[in-house]
Design a protein around this motif. Structure first.
Motif, PDB file in Angstrom:
ATOM      1  N   PRO A  40       7.455 -55.653   9.659  1.00 10.40           N
ATOM      2  CA  PRO A  40       7.287 -55.040  10.978  1.00 10.40           C
ATOM      3  C   PRO A  40       5.840 -54.635  11.237  1.00 10.40           C
ATOM      4  O   PRO A  40       5.517 -54.198  12.341  1.00 10.40           O
ATOM      5  N   ASP A  41       4.979 -54.771  10.233  1.00 11.57           N
ATOM      6  CA  ASP A  41       3.598 -54.303  10.346  1.00 11.57           C
ATOM      7  C   ASP A  41       2.610 -55.391  10.751  1.00 11.57           C
ATOM      8  O   ASP A  41       1.403 -55.149  10.776  1.00 11.57           O
ATOM      9  N   ILE A  42       3.119 -56.587  11.033  1.00 16.73           N
ATOM     10  CA  ILE A  42       2.227 -57.666  11.456  1.00 16.73           C
ATOM     11  C   ILE A  42       2.106 -57.615  12.971  1.00 16.73           C
ATOM     12  O   ILE A  42       3.105 -57.740  13.679  1.00 16.73           O
ATOM     13  N   PRO A  43       0.892 -57.409  13.515  1.00 15.91           N
ATOM     14  CA  PRO A  43       0.742 -57.326  14.968  1.00 15.91           C
ATOM     15  C   PRO A  43       0.961 -58.681  15.616  1.00 15.91           C
ATOM     16  O   PRO A  43       0.429 -59.694  15.178  1.00 15.91           O
ATOM     17  N   LEU A  44       1.763 -58.685  16.689  1.00 17.22           N
ATOM     18  CA  LEU A  44       2.106 -59.936  17.364  1.00 17.22           C
ATOM     19  C   LEU A  44       1.854 -59.805  18.859  1.00 17.22           C
ATOM     20  O   LEU A  44       1.825 -58.705  19.401  1.00 17.22           O
ATOM     21  N   ASN A  45       1.708 -60.936  19.528  1.00 20.96           N
ATOM     22  CA  ASN A  45       1.606 -60.873  20.981  1.00 20.96           C
ATOM     23  C   ASN A  45       2.993 -60.801  21.586  1.00 20.96           C
ATOM     24  O   ASN A  45       3.996 -60.767  20.884  1.00 20.96           O
ATOM     25  N   VAL A  46       3.068 -60.813  22.897  1.00 21.41           N
ATOM     26  CA  VAL A  46       4.335 -60.590  23.572  1.00 21.41           C
ATOM     27  C   VAL A  46       5.384 -61.627  23.202  1.00 21.41           C
ATOM     28  O   VAL A  46       6.568 -61.336  23.137  1.00 21.41           O
ATOM     29  N   SER A  47       4.974 -62.872  22.956  1.00 23.19           N
ATOM     30  CA  SER A  47       5.951 -63.895  22.605  1.00 23.19           C
ATOM     31  C   SER A  47       6.255 -63.899  21.116  1.00 23.19           C
ATOM     32  O   SER A  47       7.042 -64.698  20.655  1.00 23.19           O
ATOM     33  N   ARG A  48       5.627 -63.012  20.379  1.00 20.43           N
ATOM     34  CA  ARG A  48       5.812 -62.906  18.931  1.00 20.43           C
ATOM     35  C   ARG A  48       5.466 -64.222  18.230  1.00 20.43           C
ATOM     36  O   ARG A  48       5.982 -64.517  17.176  1.00 20.43           O
ATOM     37  N   SER A  49       4.630 -65.053  18.843  1.00 24.51           N
ATOM     38  CA  SER A  49       4.364 -66.377  18.284  1.00 24.51           C
ATOM     39  C   SER A  49       2.939 -66.545  17.779  1.00 24.51           C
ATOM     40  O   SER A  49       2.590 -67.593  17.297  1.00 24.51           O
ATOM     41  N   TYR A  50       2.097 -65.532  17.921  1.00 27.29           N
ATOM     42  CA  TYR A  50       0.722 -65.676  17.451  1.00 27.29           C
ATOM     43  C   TYR A  50       0.309 -64.423  16.679  1.00 27.29           C
ATOM     44  O   TYR A  50       0.451 -63.312  17.157  1.00 27.29           O
ATOM     45  N   LEU A  51      -0.200 -64.638  15.514  1.00 33.24           N
ATOM     46  CA  LEU A  51      -0.658 -63.517  14.698  1.00 33.24           C
ATOM     47  C   LEU A  51      -2.046 -63.079  15.148  1.00 33.24           C
ATOM     48  O   LEU A  51      -2.860 -63.886  15.578  1.00 33.24           O
ATOM     49  N   GLN A  52      -2.291 -61.791  15.047  1.00 30.67           N
ATOM     50  CA  GLN A  52      -3.619 -61.288  15.353  1.00 30.67           C
ATOM     51  C   GLN A  52      -4.297 -60.881  14.060  1.00 30.67           C
ATOM     52  O   GLN A  52      -3.672 -60.333  13.173  1.00 30.67           O
ATOM     53  N   SER A  53      -5.556 -61.165  14.009  1.00 32.40           N
ATOM     54  CA  SER A  53      -6.306 -60.852  12.786  1.00 32.40           C
ATOM     55  C   SER A  53      -6.728 -59.394  12.801  1.00 32.40           C
ATOM     56  O   SER A  53      -7.405 -58.943  13.718  1.00 32.40           O
ATOM     57  N   ASP A  54      -6.311 -58.642  11.813  1.00 33.72           N
ATOM     58  CA  ASP A  54      -6.769 -57.267  11.685  1.00 33.72           C
ATOM     59  C   ASP A  54      -6.735 -56.882  10.206  1.00 33.72           C
ATOM     60  O   ASP A  54      -6.338 -57.668   9.352  1.00 33.72           O
ATOM     61  N   ALA A  55      -7.151 -55.662   9.912  1.00 37.13           N
ATOM     62  CA  ALA A  55      -7.268 -55.232   8.520  1.00 37.13           C
ATOM     63  C   ALA A  55      -5.928 -55.247   7.808  1.00 37.13           C
ATOM     64  O   ALA A  55      -5.849 -55.564   6.616  1.00 37.13           O
ATOM     65  N   GLN A  56      -4.859 -54.914   8.530  1.00 38.74           N
ATOM     66  CA  GLN A  56      -3.541 -54.872   7.911  1.00 38.74           C
ATOM     67  C   GLN A  56      -3.111 -56.259   7.450  1.00 38.74           C
ATOM     68  O   GLN A  56      -2.568 -56.433   6.354  1.00 38.74           O
TER      69      GLN A  56
END
Length: 685
Positions: free
Chosen positions: A322-338
């Motif tokens: 649940p800690d992976i940031p996603l866009n509205v369609s939940r289909s693209y990962l965002q790059s961040d420290a986590q």
């Protein structure tokens, strides 16, 4: 109560954005709506456990049904439902945001639109011309309501009768999306997106063959497994459970996995999952994007490059966080420290698991090595930290099939295979069959030969040469055995310069002309028992060309012709015999030309000496022209002699046999040339 109104957003803009921009695939609507139904059911279960809901939970399953005649898809749940006020809050006011502010901020950056904006329901308008929501809150004495919208700013909200709590969402499918009314299409999407949701998802009834056709039974067709293996504790699972889950994930894969890693992390982030090392029979079977990413058991994507290091995308399995940031369609990962922390943790867990297996059951590890090798090499080449961990268990395989760690192999060969400069020479073959004779020569000297025939071996060799102290890798056919590992001893070639030149011309006359292949004749004293001729290819250029085939950026090397050394063994009796035969057959006839060449060479030397030390303007045109004429005549005489020597070599069966044997030993004799060799061999016998 009946109400007409406008959705709290400028829908002239928001609906096209939803339909064509926010969601990468239209079929995502089903995942979003079923996930919402599951959320509503889970919330009711939570309220019940807290004592805030006193009623009977009953059956909390989510039902999906299609009506092709009516052109509708219905998603039903018995969750918390909504009141009219909640519909107005959660449906009519998209993301609690004014339209202009929302669109101005996010319409040009879909990666900035995070999944908590509450737009999941509106994905339904990608496939529906009208959507109805019939819902009733779980609260006592709640009034059911119906909300309808045709994708314009206008909606209606009215009171209706509904016997049970929960929500029915009815999609009136538009003409462009009729494919979604097909039962098999919906079942395929449910299997893709909803296979492991936490609430039972039911689509129709199970079927059985009866009276000559498939017929519905009374049993619900439940799509999902609500308690998949990765959500359970490793201590609860047996080996067969992991294998069963692998078959559940990949029903078309008949091979069992090699190993698996069960991830279960709750700090500093939440991550669960099972990663499998698939069995690889050949390199053509390598497949990426076989890891499925889930968010609280909701399928997100198989494109996990953002969270899993690239070399581990060759693995199979499931990750859930649940800690992976996603866009509205939940289909693209965002790059961040986590995400980077999660990727680092996965890398460590994979390395730790491989090292654990290596230490606890090396025999099993060696049995699986051929399939594991590409994962380990890819990781070592891609990730410095992984290299530092994997160098303890990466294995080298020799031609006998024995396997060694890097340290074990160094200890084995450093006594025999250290050259005069202190370099440890690791000999290898890329094809034990084709390079068999070269391997035999190396083994006769007491040397060990590795097998490096994998797709990443050429890159791995380059890395190890940089990492390991005073170590070089040399292919066993890249030079004569004496030059592969140069010791102090050196044997001198006893042939005179004239004899070497005669042999060079004789053998040049018999060497084949091959496209993009050059042959250069050299002489070495290899001993009487060694082959008469060897054909080798220099390590550096061959390796560069191999890398060029894998890396387009090195295409320069790939375009260069392959260069081979043809080594004539001056100690071999057959080389001496060819010289003696040529002397008997040809040298008497060539004697006048050789005398003429000697005289002409003297004239050229005399003319050059006369011009030595003079500036260009001090040499007359007549003297310059005279030297050119003398040199041209010298070249003509020399060319005539060489032509006769080449012609002699071209027609000599022994020369042809020796050349073809060397070509055959290097894998260069094929087709018509091979057929001629066989015919000549039979004739000579």
């Amino acid at each position: 109560m009946s109400k007409n109104g406008k959705i709290g957003v400028t829908s002239e803009n928001i609906f096209p954005v939803i339909k064509k921009f926010l969601y990468s695939e239209h079929d995502i609507f089903l995942r979003e709506l079923v996930s919402n139904a599951v959320d509503a059911s889970q919330k009711l279960r939570a309220l019940s456990s807290l004592g805030e809901f006193k009623g009977e939970l009953g059956d909390l399953k989510v039902m999906i049904s299609t009506d092709p005649e009516a052109g509708t898809i219905t998603i039903s749940d018995r969750g918390i439902g909504m009141s009219a006020e909640e519909v107005d809050k959660y449906i009519n006011q998209i993301a609690f945001s004014g339209a202009e502010e929302f669109l101005d901020k996010y319409k040009d950056d879909k990666l900035a639109i995070i999944g908590h904006f509450g737009l999941g329901f509106y994905s339904s308008f990608m496939v529906a011309k009208r959507v109805d929501i019939i819902t009733k809150s779980y609260r006592e004495d709640a009034q059911a309501v119906k909300w309808s919208c045709d994708g314009s700013p206008e909606y209606t909200l009215e009171e209706v009768n509904k016997a049970d709590r929960g929500t029915d969402i009815v999609l009136h499918i538009d003409e462009e999306s009729k494919e979604f009314l097909d039962k098999s299409r919906i079942e395929g999407l449910l299997n893709k997106y909803c296979k492991f949701l936490t609430i039972p998802v039911v689509f129709g009834k199970k079927q059985e063959w009866k009276d000559g056709k498939m017929q519905d039974t009374d049993e619900d067709n439940q799509i999902n497994d609500t308690h998949p293996a990765w959500t359970r504790k490793p201590s609860e699972l047996k080996e067969e459970d992991y294998k069963d889950f692998y078959r559940q994930l990949y029903p078309m894969n008949m091979e069992e996995p090699l190993f698996w890693i069960h991830l279960n992390v709750d700090y500093p982030f939440n991550l669960t999952g099972i990663l499998y090392f698939p069995k690889i029979k050949n390199q053509m079977e390598l497949q990426r994007n076989k890891i499925q990413l889930y968010c609280n058991q909701v399928f997100v994507t198989e494109e996990v490059e953002g969270i899993v290091p690239e070399y581990l995308t060759l693995l199979h399995g499931v990750l859930d966080s649940p800690d992976i940031p996603l866009n509205v369609s939940r289909s693209y990962l965002q790059s961040d420290a986590q995400v980077k922390k999660i990727a680092s943790h996965i890398t460590k867990k994979v390395a730790d698991r491989l090292e654990e297996i290596f230490k606890s059951d090396r025999t099993l590890f060696e049995e699986k090595w051929d399939s594991l090798k590409i994962f380990v090499q890819y990781g070592m080449l891609s990730d410095e930290k992984f290299y530092d961990r994997a160098k303890k268990f990466v294995l080298m395989t020799d031609v006998e099939g024995k396997k060694f760690t890097l340290d074990e192999y160094r200890s084995l060969i450093e006594g025999e295979q250290t050259d005069k400069d202190g370099q440890l020479i690791q000999l290898y073959t890329t094809d034990p069959e084709a390079q068999y004779s070269h391997i035999q020569r190396a083994q006769a000297k007491g040397y060990s030969v590795l097998v490096l025939d994998g797709p990443l071996d050429v890159h791995a060799v380059g890395q190890l040469e940089q990492k390991l102290d005073k170590t070089r890798f040399v292919r066993v056919d890249s030079d004569s055995i004496g030059k592969l590992i140069v010791k102090d001893e050196h044997r001198e070639v006893t042939l005179s310069t004239d004899e070497q030149e005669r042999l060079r011309q004789i053998f040049t006359g018999r060497l084949p002309e091959m496209e993009k292949k050059n042959f250069h004749i050299t002489f070495e004293a290899l001993g009487e028992s060694a082959e008469a001729i060897l054909i080798t290819q220099a390590e550096f250029m061959r390796r560069m060309q191999e890398m060029a085939r894998l890396q387009p950026g090195m295409s320069f090397y790939g375009e260069m012709p392959e260069s081979y050394s043809v080594i004539l063994n001056s100690d071999h009796a057959l080389i001496g015999r060819i010289l003696a035969d040529e002397d008997k057959v040809l040298e008497t006839a060539l004697a006048p030309k050789r005398e003429e060449l000697t005289a002409q060479t003297a004239l050229v030397d005399e003319a050059r000496k006369a011009q030595e030390g003079k500036k260009a303007e001090e040499i007359s045109e007549a003297d310059r022209s005279a030297l050119e004429d003398l040199t041209f005549k010298q070249a003509q005489i020399e060319g005539s002699i060489n032509s006769e020597l080449k012609a002699y070599g071209a027609g000599n069966d022994l020369v042809g046999q020796l050349v073809d044997l060397a070509l055959l030993g290097s894998g260069l004799l094929t087709g018509e040339a091979l057929a001629h060799f066989i015919q000549r061999s039979q004739r000579m016998l």
